[in-house]
Design a protein around this motif. Structure first.
Motif: not given
Ligand code: C2E
Ligand code: MG
Ligand code: MG
Ligand code: MG
Length: 280
Positions: A104-105, A110-111, A271-275
């Motif tokens: 999904r990522w 997304l990363p 995911a938001a943090l990893a971005r």
């Protein structure tokens, strides 16, 4: 508790114990239904490299959204799941869900960072475990290096020969391996050098004491040295303070997880943090 004879048979009275038995039975029944009802989910705790402060991966941690009890932590239900064998389908779901989430990522642009899944003792004894992981990875068209498996010393030491064989299967596949809660088990250094693992995760109990207790600090320093001399990464678990982080940097630890940086997060928040990428 008291035993009372009634017409030749003994009855045991322990109201509080009955309640616990009832609760356990109810929980077991709930647990049996939890998979079909899709009540499990995974939270993702960032793994941060000490040298760069960057998030380089995550550990997936199981959560049970119980309809009445709310969010149930794994410590509450994994022992019961082990006992009943339900850990096998649950554990399989975990690996499948990690792969589905990675997909999904990736599809969302997304990363996509490597994610570690925890294994249970019973799951680890299954001969088709690595094959199961291979199927999930292939189904989602993912590089095996995106998946890591976390094992404990006690899981391995039950039957070291069989364990090493399973570990080899994972390594041949390209899946990486970590020894979780390291330092609390009893594997000898002679075994350790034969385990095809990639990293040692230093147990949280040593980390929490390391800043104030010289003997805990010595254990951490030694584990980092052992890891490096065997060519493995040293990962610290449960970092909660700046002082602990400074100490780990000082002794050359490679990376860490802990509330100081982030708690385990729902997939979207991770995911938001990893971005954003960089640690504070
Ligand atoms: P673990 O694999 O050693 O996971 C680390 C535990 O420490 C997690 O608890 C995590 O939330 C917690 N933690 C992380 N950072 C900190 C910190 O800074 N301070 C403190 N106090 N705690 C921190 P959690 O999620 O409750 O999981 C507990 C254990 O349950 C795990 O220990 C693992 O052994 C097991 N577990 C979790 N998910 C799974 C799973 O999918 N399958 C299996 N078989 N076991 C799992
Ligand atoms: Mg773990
Ligand atoms: Mg651990
Ligand atoms: Mg632990």
């Amino acid at each position: 508790y008291r035993a009372k004879e009634e017409g030749g048979c003994f009855r045991f009275y322990a109201p509080e114990m009955n309640l616990r038995v009832m609760e356990t039975l109810e929980m077991e029944a709930d647990l049996r239904r939890a998979l079909e009802r899709e009540e499990f989910c995974l939270h993702y705790q960032p793994k941060v490299a000490l040298a760069t402060g960057k998030i380089y991966g995550a550990e997936a941690l199981l959560r049970w959204r119980h309809p009445e009890r709310g969010m149930v932590a794994p410590g509450t239900f994994i022992p019961l799941a082990e006992e009943t064998g339900l850990i096998l389908p649950i554990g399989e779901w975990v690996i499948g869900e990690v792969c589905a989430q990675l997909r999904r990522w990736r599809d969302a642009g997304l990363p996509v960072l490597p994610v570690a899944a925890n294994l249970s003792a019973r799951q680890f004894r299954r001969e088709d475990l690595a094959e199961t992981a291979r199927c999930f990875l292939r189904e989602r068209d993912l590089e095996p290096g995106l998946l890591e498996m976390e094992l404990t010393e006690s899981m391995i030491m039950r039957d070291p020969q069989a364990a090493v064989a399973t570990m080899r299967q994972f390594k041949d596949l390209g899946v990486t391996l970590a020894l979780d809660d390291f330092g609390t088990g009893y594997s000898s250094l002679n075994y350790l050098r034969r385990f095809p693992v990639d990293s040692l995760k230093i147990d949280r109990s040593f980390i929490s004491d390391a800043a104030d207790d010289p003997s805990a600090a010595a254990v951490v320093t030694s584990i980092v040295a052992i890891a490096h001399s065997l060519g493995l990464q040293a990962v610290a678990e449960g970092v909660e303070t700046r002082r602990q982080l400074d100490f780990l940097r000082h002794c050359g630890c490679d990376s860490f997880q802990g509330f100081y940086f982030s708690r385990p997060l729902p997939a979207a928040d991770f995911a938001a943090l990893a971005r954003q990428g960089i640690a504070g």
